[in-house]
Motif scaffolding. Sequence first.
Motif, PDB file in Angstrom:
ATOM      1  N   ASP A  36      -9.044   8.470   8.617  1.00 52.32           N
ATOM      2  CA  ASP A  36      -8.716   8.403   6.888  1.00 52.32           C
ATOM      3  C   ASP A  36      -7.763   8.749   6.532  1.00 52.32           C
ATOM      4  N   LEU A  37      -6.742   8.881   7.189  1.00 53.69           N
ATOM      5  CA  LEU A  37      -5.355   8.488   6.126  1.00 53.69           C
ATOM      6  C   LEU A  37      -5.118   7.241   5.624  1.00 53.69           C
ATOM      7  N   ASP A  38      -5.886   6.576   5.744  1.00 53.61           N
ATOM      8  CA  ASP A  38      -5.695   5.336   5.953  1.00 53.61           C
ATOM      9  C   ASP A  38      -6.756   5.204   4.481  1.00 53.61           C
ATOM     10  N   GLN A  39      -7.980   5.986   4.241  1.00 56.41           N
ATOM     11  CA  GLN A  39      -8.749   5.024   3.396  1.00 56.41           C
ATOM     12  C   GLN A  39      -8.289   6.557   2.818  1.00 56.41           C
ATOM     13  N   ARG A  40      -7.278   7.381   2.312  1.00 53.84           N
ATOM     14  CA  ARG A  40      -7.116   8.391   1.246  1.00 53.84           C
ATOM     15  C   ARG A  40      -6.290   7.339   0.935  1.00 53.84           C
ATOM     16  N   LEU A  41      -5.307   6.910   0.884  1.00 53.61           N
ATOM     17  CA  LEU A  41      -4.373   6.349   0.386  1.00 53.61           C
ATOM     18  C   LEU A  41      -4.401   5.543  -0.698  1.00 53.61           C
ATOM     19  N   ALA A  42      -5.164   4.049   0.723  1.00 46.91           N
ATOM     20  CA  ALA A  42      -6.004   3.598  -0.610  1.00 46.91           C
ATOM     21  C   ALA A  42      -7.053   3.938  -1.532  1.00 46.91           C
ATOM     22  N   ALA A  43      -7.645   5.026  -1.556  1.00 44.22           N
ATOM     23  CA  ALA A  43      -8.518   5.479  -2.449  1.00 44.22           C
ATOM     24  C   ALA A  43      -7.271   5.680  -3.802  1.00 44.22           C
ATOM     25  N   SER A  44      -5.651   5.542  -3.123  1.00 44.83           N
ATOM     26  CA  SER A  44      -5.296   5.661  -4.480  1.00 44.83           C
ATOM     27  C   SER A  44      -4.401   4.783  -4.848  1.00 44.83           C
ATOM     28  N   GLY A  45      -4.413   3.725  -4.196  1.00 46.42           N
ATOM     29  CA  GLY A  45      -3.270   2.477  -4.215  1.00 46.42           C
ATOM     30  C   GLY A  45      -2.871   2.237  -3.597  1.00 46.42           C
ATOM     31  N   LEU A  46      -2.180   3.532  -2.649  1.00 50.55           N
ATOM     32  CA  LEU A  46      -1.321   2.594  -1.801  1.00 50.55           C
ATOM     33  C   LEU A  46      -1.997   2.642  -0.138  1.00 50.55           C
ATOM     34  N   CYS A  47      -0.398   2.421   0.630  1.00 48.90           N
ATOM     35  CA  CYS A  47      -0.854   2.124   2.275  1.00 48.90           C
ATOM     36  C   CYS A  47       0.796   2.369   2.955  1.00 48.90           C
ATOM     37  N   LEU A  48      -0.120   2.927   4.283  1.00 52.63           N
ATOM     38  CA  LEU A  48       0.835   3.334   5.337  1.00 52.63           C
ATOM     39  C   LEU A  48       1.977   2.385   5.202  1.00 52.63           C
ATOM     40  N   LEU A  49       3.400   2.271   5.832  1.00 49.37           N
ATOM     41  CA  LEU A  49       3.838   1.082   6.027  1.00 49.37           C
ATOM     42  C   LEU A  49       4.769   2.415   7.549  1.00 49.37           C
ATOM     43  N   GLU A  50       4.189   1.419   8.620  1.00 50.48           N
ATOM     44  CA  GLU A  50       5.340   1.492  10.039  1.00 50.48           C
ATOM     45  C   GLU A  50       4.605   0.259  10.540  1.00 50.48           C
ATOM     46  N   ASN A  51       5.414   0.128  11.282  1.00 45.37           N
ATOM     47  CA  ASN A  51       5.764  -0.800  12.988  1.00 45.37           C
ATOM     48  C   ASN A  51       6.424  -0.405  14.478  1.00 45.37           C
ATOM     49  N   PRO A  52       6.160  -0.781  15.227  1.00 44.66           N
ATOM     50  CA  PRO A  52       6.511   0.045  16.929  1.00 44.66           C
ATOM     51  C   PRO A  52       7.693  -0.185  16.928  1.00 44.66           C
ATOM     52  N   TYR A  53       8.723  -0.635  15.758  1.00 43.86           N
ATOM     53  CA  TYR A  53      10.062  -1.390  15.959  1.00 43.86           C
ATOM     54  C   TYR A  53      11.049  -1.097  15.112  1.00 43.86           C
ATOM     55  N   ALA A  54      10.316   0.593  14.340  1.00 45.92           N
ATOM     56  CA  ALA A  54      11.053   1.307  12.937  1.00 45.92           C
ATOM     57  C   ALA A  54      10.949   2.893  13.032  1.00 45.92           C
ATOM     58  N   GLU A  55      12.061   3.384  13.449  1.00 43.20           N
ATOM     59  CA  GLU A  55      11.997   4.465  13.678  1.00 43.20           C
ATOM     60  C   GLU A  55      11.411   5.077  12.558  1.00 43.20           C
ATOM     61  N   HIS A  56      11.131   4.508  11.819  1.00 45.26           N
ATOM     62  CA  HIS A  56      10.572   6.149  10.754  1.00 45.26           C
ATOM     63  C   HIS A  56       8.957   5.409   9.630  1.00 45.26           C
ATOM     64  N   ILE A  57       7.840   6.435   9.355  1.00 51.01           N
ATOM     65  CA  ILE A  57       7.447   5.776   8.516  1.00 51.01           C
ATOM     66  C   ILE A  57       7.117   6.173   7.343  1.00 51.01           C
ATOM     67  N   SER A  58       7.118   5.320   6.049  1.00 52.76           N
ATOM     68  CA  SER A  58       6.971   5.521   4.618  1.00 52.76           C
ATOM     69  C   SER A  58       4.914   4.944   3.848  1.00 52.76           C
ATOM     70  N   ILE A  59       5.408   4.890   2.740  1.00 51.99           N
ATOM     71  CA  ILE A  59       4.275   4.425   1.811  1.00 51.99           C
ATOM     72  C   ILE A  59       4.702   3.423   1.170  1.00 51.99           C
ATOM     73  N   ALA A  60       3.608   2.279   0.563  1.00 51.22           N
ATOM     74  CA  ALA A  60       3.298   1.977  -0.469  1.00 51.22           C
ATOM     75  C   ALA A  60       3.157   1.562  -1.365  1.00 51.22           C
ATOM     76  N   LEU A  61       2.800   0.305  -2.462  1.00 42.79           N
ATOM     77  CA  LEU A  61       1.691   0.284  -2.937  1.00 42.79           C
ATOM     78  C   LEU A  61       0.899  -0.421  -1.882  1.00 42.79           C
ATOM     79  N   ALA A  62      -0.456  -0.172  -2.304  1.00 44.37           N
ATOM     80  CA  ALA A  62      -1.555  -1.476  -1.550  1.00 44.37           C
ATOM     81  C   ALA A  62      -0.277  -2.995  -2.591  1.00 44.37           C
ATOM     82  N   SER A  63      -1.232  -4.153  -1.401  1.00 39.10           N
ATOM     83  CA  SER A  63      -0.299  -5.585  -2.268  1.00 39.10           C
ATOM     84  C   SER A  63      -1.256  -5.542  -3.166  1.00 39.10           C
TER      85      SER A  63
END
Length: 230
Positions: free
Chosen positions: A37-64
Motif C-alpha cells: 500500500d505504501l509503494d502504491q501511494r508513493l508511486a501515485a505521487s511519482g515517488l519511491c521508498l529508498l531502503e536496503n538491508p545494509y543501511a540504518e535509515h530509510i528515505s524517499i526519492a523521485l521514481a526513476s
Amino acid sequence: MSDPIATLIARLLAHRVLPRHDPMARRALIDERFRQDLDQRLAASGLCLLENPYAEHISIALASEQIGPVFGSDDIWQTNNQGMKRDAIALLTVLWSLIILPKRQRQHSRRTREELDQADLFGSEKPMPTQEVASVLSEEALIADFGHVLGGKGRINMNLGQLARLGFIKRYNHQITEGPLLDLALDYSKLAPRIIDGALGDVLREMGADIPTEMPTLASEEDYIDEEPS
C-alpha cells in the motif's frame, strides 16, 4: 480516522530520513501488505521508498521515470539533482568508496561468520550489522591524499560542508562518518563495479585503502528481514 501510511509519508517528507528501527519504518519493512500500500501511494505521487538491508535509515526519492520530467530543464540533473558541482561529486565518490565499500565487505564477512557460528534456525533472518562496521575518516588525511586533485583544503572543506548538509556524511571533530543518505542515495550495484574494477579502485588500493579487488557475493535483500519488534 488515522492513516498510518499518510503519516509515514509525511514524516519522511518532513525529516527526509527515518531510522529503520522507528516503529513505522519497521512496519514498512516487515509488513508486506502495508509495504504494498505504501509503494502504491508513493508511486501515485511519482515517488519511491529508498531502503536496503545494509543501511540504518530509510528515505524517499523521485521514481526513476520522474527524474527527467522534474529536473530535465536544467543540464545539471544529468549528473545529480542536488546542485553539486563536479568536484563535489568527485569528493562524494571518493568518500563513498572509502566508507561504503569497506563497510559492505565487513558486513558480509561478519554476517558469514555469524551464520557459521549460529545454531539458531532463524539466524539468517536477522538484519545486517551496520554500526559495528562503520568507517571513520580523518579530514586531515583526506585533504593530504586528495587535496591536489579536488581543489585544495578550502574547496574540500566547502564541499564537505555541502555533503554534510545534504545528509551524505557527518562531521565531528575533524572526523568524517557515514551520513543517513550515503548508503541509500547511491546505487551500490551500479557504482561498486565501476570503482572496484576501475582506475579509482587501483588508486585507492595503492594508497592503502581497504578496497576489495572483487565484488563480494552478497545475498539479495529478500534474504534479510528485520526482526519483529518485541
